[in-house]
Scaffold this motif. Structure first.
Motif, PDB file in Angstrom:
ATOM      1  N   TYR A  39       0.856  -1.179   0.000  1.00 55.89           N
ATOM      2  CA  TYR A  39       0.000   0.000   0.000  1.00 55.89           C
ATOM      3  C   TYR A  39       0.894   1.230   0.000  1.00 55.89           C
ATOM      4  N   LEU A  55       9.009   7.279   8.305  1.00 53.29           N
ATOM      5  CA  LEU A  55       9.531   6.260   9.220  1.00 53.29           C
ATOM      6  C   LEU A  55       8.389   5.452   9.831  1.00 53.29           C
ATOM      7  N   HIS A  58       6.840   3.044   7.196  1.00 56.91           N
ATOM      8  CA  HIS A  58       7.624   1.814   7.051  1.00 56.91           C
ATOM      9  C   HIS A  58       7.232   0.809   8.132  1.00 56.91           C
ATOM     10  N   GLN A  59       7.190   1.290   9.365  1.00 57.49           N
ATOM     11  CA  GLN A  59       6.887   0.394  10.482  1.00 57.49           C
ATOM     12  C   GLN A  59       5.523  -0.259  10.312  1.00 57.49           C
ATOM     13  N   MET A  60       4.572   0.531   9.788  1.00 54.79           N
ATOM     14  CA  MET A  60       3.202   0.040   9.653  1.00 54.79           C
ATOM     15  C   MET A  60       3.001  -0.801   8.402  1.00 54.79           C
ATOM     16  N   GLY A  61       4.041  -0.956   7.607  1.00 51.74           N
ATOM     17  CA  GLY A  61       3.913  -1.795   6.423  1.00 51.74           C
ATOM     18  C   GLY A  61       3.441  -1.042   5.197  1.00 51.74           C
ATOM     19  N   LEU A  62       3.420   0.291   5.290  1.00 49.22           N
ATOM     20  CA  LEU A  62       3.049   1.105   4.136  1.00 49.22           C
ATOM     21  C   LEU A  62       4.322   1.494   3.403  1.00 49.22           C
ATOM     22  N   VAL A  78      15.199   8.440   4.136  1.00 49.64           N
ATOM     23  CA  VAL A  78      14.644   7.305   4.863  1.00 49.64           C
ATOM     24  C   VAL A  78      13.735   6.407   4.030  1.00 49.64           C
ATOM     25  N   THR A  79      13.777   6.561   2.728  1.00 48.90           N
ATOM     26  CA  THR A  79      12.966   5.657   1.912  1.00 48.90           C
ATOM     27  C   THR A  79      13.604   5.444   0.544  1.00 48.90           C
ATOM     28  N   LYS A 325      -3.214   6.400   9.712  1.00 46.63           N
ATOM     29  CA  LYS A 325      -4.454   5.624   9.814  1.00 46.63           C
ATOM     30  C   LYS A 325      -5.642   6.443   9.330  1.00 46.63           C
TER      31      LYS A 325
ATOM     32  N   ARG B  51      16.314  -3.943   8.987  1.00 43.08           N
ATOM     33  CA  ARG B  51      15.323  -2.885   8.740  1.00 43.08           C
ATOM     34  C   ARG B  51      14.961  -2.147  10.027  1.00 43.08           C
ATOM     35  N   LEU B  55      15.635   1.788  10.845  1.00 42.58           N
ATOM     36  CA  LEU B  55      14.580   2.742  11.192  1.00 42.58           C
ATOM     37  C   LEU B  55      14.915   3.455  12.496  1.00 42.58           C
ATOM     38  N   HIS B  58      17.807   6.018  11.979  1.00 41.47           N
ATOM     39  CA  HIS B  58      17.326   7.287  11.421  1.00 41.47           C
ATOM     40  C   HIS B  58      16.790   8.186  12.533  1.00 41.47           C
ATOM     41  N   GLN B  77      14.746  -0.878   1.662  1.00 40.83           N
ATOM     42  CA  GLN B  77      13.622   0.021   1.400  1.00 40.83           C
ATOM     43  C   GLN B  77      13.636   1.268   2.281  1.00 40.83           C
ATOM     44  N   VAL B  78      14.334   1.192   3.409  1.00 39.25           N
ATOM     45  CA  VAL B  78      14.159   2.239   4.422  1.00 39.25           C
ATOM     46  C   VAL B  78      15.359   3.169   4.562  1.00 39.25           C
ATOM     47  N   THR B  79      16.273   3.137   3.625  1.00 38.09           N
ATOM     48  CA  THR B  79      17.391   4.070   3.711  1.00 38.09           C
ATOM     49  C   THR B  79      17.911   4.416   2.325  1.00 38.09           C
ATOM     50  N   TRP B 357      -4.383  -6.762   5.036  1.00 33.61           N
ATOM     51  CA  TRP B 357      -4.269  -6.490   6.454  1.00 33.61           C
ATOM     52  C   TRP B 357      -4.975  -5.228   6.849  1.00 33.61           C
ATOM     53  N   PHE B 365       1.374  -2.643  15.257  1.00 34.62           N
ATOM     54  CA  PHE B 365       1.576  -3.433  14.049  1.00 34.62           C
ATOM     55  C   PHE B 365       2.951  -3.116  13.470  1.00 34.62           C
ATOM     56  N   TRP B 367       5.522  -4.323  10.214  1.00 34.50           N
ATOM     57  CA  TRP B 367       5.538  -5.072   8.966  1.00 34.50           C
ATOM     58  C   TRP B 367       6.917  -4.907   8.336  1.00 34.50           C
TER      59      TRP B 367
END
Lengths: 405, 405
Positions: A39, A55, A58-62, A78-79, A325, B51, B55, B58, B77-79, B357, B365, B367
């Motif tokens: 997503y 940041l 990323h943690q939430m899977g987006l 950061v992405t 969210k 990962r 995160l 950062h 993906q995150v850096t 999800w 959460f 991911w």
């Protein structure tokens, strides 16, 4: 004193108990919106607000997709989904939107009309909505919106020319405040006219400007307060605690909370009513003056906000998570604070040296990865939890000395 | 029951009070290590552990540089500081290390000798140190290390050929466990020989292997426990709470805590003594069997660990933050839990469909951004806080149903 402390602890225990009970979520009654992975969330802008949103995404899977000018921007670091571009260039905004599932912004000062067209063409939703951005990025319709919902704010007048500048002086008296209608932040674009001499000087140099001005009565306040609210596309709503904020040279230096005010509850209800009426979606930062008996809205910022950075460590869920969210249309649930007192302290640049820093114990350190240490620039912030707001703030002022910027 | 709840709350209140007092850090007595910005942290490997380290880096103002095979890896993906390469290829590891200030790894199964040479050539420190990695990546010296510090573990024998396989059978009896000395994880490389038939079958197909094997007595345990410890280059030390972990098909499914065991304190002290003696630096995951009266170490993993993911939401500071501080030589301070009970639930792939999800309320959460949904693959995890460990776990098993993987 000991009795008082015990009282506080009992209070915490009782509150914790209630909060833990809130965790009993009736899953079976909830119709959850399901999202397919991956997503993609588009973020317009590459500064620290975009960085903290990315940041958390990323943690939430987006997948956070960032559109900004430089690959060295805080959010670009950061992405892997960074695109070079300017959100104000219609074709670039459109191309960017067409590659994401939903989008948001870190600054309300983008061209709302151009973004509105990009949304229409791509059919990718942007929150808060471009028309809301247009209303709130301009102090004039922002004030009118507050009036419409009977939310107190300082008296104001539009100032487009010298005649109206004179009217402002006559109506509001001295001192009064002259603000650019758009593009103002951290004191930029704001002028306080304290006396007759300053007014004369201003009158002589005053030039019409296509952005326009607004004149506001000067409000003698006891302290400044701030509040973050978030409303989801699914209509769920969260209001974070009221906090006190302190500005130095018109820039936020610290925030501490929770704060109390006798008129807070009805004030909050009116704000919520306003946001529901305009079908607001996303986080909104509300800056207020406390004049003692009254609360007045100073400014609204339709985005995640510096005054809400304490939520990253002091609350069960932070403003970045809830903002994401909210634009996804997920339920926001409840939030609660993790300690009876908390504070946030901005790390402002001095422009004098390369930053040297350490990571103090018992203090949460957040850094934005900005290359250039400019005077007054927001380089990072510290958060702290403690048994009282004042103690949290005291620790941060102590810890601040360990960081050379 | 109500009385009991009140008791728990009073306990929390008392504990919170003590913890908040711990926040009183004597700044003036602390000699802080100052770091110049930007500070580059190299991470070998691109999976979910890398990962989550990136995160956190950062957030703390560190530049996370990642070396991994694919730009689609979770950490890539995150850096923006991702390099394509294989940490096991000496020249690639060396080139990568030469571009960072300090380095760490997400897997202990890299070639320790090659990394040791890269560290020597570049003079860039790697933590945990390559010699520690070499000891702990091989079950044989790992067991010997535990023996040396008188830390209980299951009886074991080296098995390199059929003669030694027979000796293992005679000495340990049936059932016993055969494990590859290296490269084992999540049950891969582990075989339980339950009866005579299985042994005969194994004996017939047994082939020598350059990795070698270790045979361990089968330990009938009541439950499995886990513990994260972290030791900084400045010698400060943190032990997180003891937790219970549950494996399904040899893969961790959930963790709940805090857990209690009558022998935990002396056991913990011996582990700490061992880590101090070998000058360990970094996070270490310790998996244990609880046989009722005894605690036995099952495995040590010299890195951040799945059993410590609950720390991201349940503790005042998480394993990723403290691991980074530890390799930087910063003081670790104290940690405390944010609720009387917490749990973590792994989101394991089914290999059957695209993940769908939602983000459940009151549940955290996480991911990992893995593209392929393979059977049993660790795709993400959930964390939850509650008034008891069991209640936290119950909520997660409920919330798990909202996520289709």
């Amino acid at each position: 004193m000991i009795c008082h402390e015990k009282g506080v602890n009992t209070l915490i225990a009782q509150r914790k108990s209630v909060e833990l009970d809130h965790f009993h979520v009736p899953w079976e009654k909830i119709t959850m919106k399901m999202l397919s992975l991956p997503y993609r969330v588009g973020i317009l802008g590459g500064g620290q607000l975009a960085r903290m949103l990315a940041l958390k995404a990323h943690q939430m899977g987006l997948e956070p997709h960032v559109l900004s000018l430089s690959h060295q921007d805080p959010a670009a670091q950061v992405t892997s989904w960074w695109s070079q571009g300017d959100p104000n260039v219609p074709l670039q905004a459109e191309r960017f939107l067409s590659g994401v599932d939903v989008a948001t912004f870190e600054s309300e000062f983008y061209c709302a009309q151009s973004l509105s067209q990009a949304v229409e063409k791509t059919q990718v939703p942007l929150f808060p909505q471009p028309n809301v951005m247009a209303t709130l990025q301009d102090r004039w319709p922002q004030k009118q919106l507050l009036d419409r919902y009977n939310i107190s704010t300082s008296p104001y007048l539009s100032v487009q020319n010298r005649t109206e500048l004179n009217s402002a002086h006559d109506t509001l008296g001295l001192p009064f405040v002259l603000k650019k209608r758009r593009f103002g932040y951290d004191g930029y674009g704001t002028l306080i006219i304290k006396d007759k001499d300053q007014f004369t000087e201003l009158y002589q140099v005053f030039k019409e400007d296509d952005v326009g001005f607004i004149a506001e009565a000067f409000v003698p306040f006891e302290r400044e307060l701030a509040l973050m609210m978030i409303r989801s596309r699914d209509k769920s709503f969260v209001s974070y605690p009221l906090v006190e904020s302190y500005q130095q040279n018109s820039r936020c230096l610290w925030v501490k909370g929770p704060a109390q005010h006798p008129n807070f509850v009805p004030f909050k209800e009116k704000l919520q009513e306003m946001l529901e009426s305009i079908n607001y979606v996303g986080a909104i930062g509300i800056e207020m003056f406390d004049t003692g008996d009254r609360l007045l809205v100073n400014e609204l910022a339709p985005r995640v906000h510096n005054s809400g950075h304490y939520t990253m460590d002091a609350m069960s869920e932070d403003q970045f998570s809830l903002h994401l969210k909210s634009i996804l249309g997920l339920p926001l649930g409840d939030v609660h604070s993790l300690a009876p007192g908390f504070a946030m302290y901005n790390l402002l640049g001095s422009g004098q040296s390369d930053p040297q820093w350490t990571l103090p114990e018992a203090v949460y350190f957040h850094w934005y990865g900005k290359g250039e240490n400019r005077d007054g620039r927001k380089m990072g912030h510290l958060n702290c939890l403690a048994s009282t707001p004042d103690l949290a703030l005291k620790r941060l002022t102590d810890a601040r000395r360990l960081i050379q910027i």
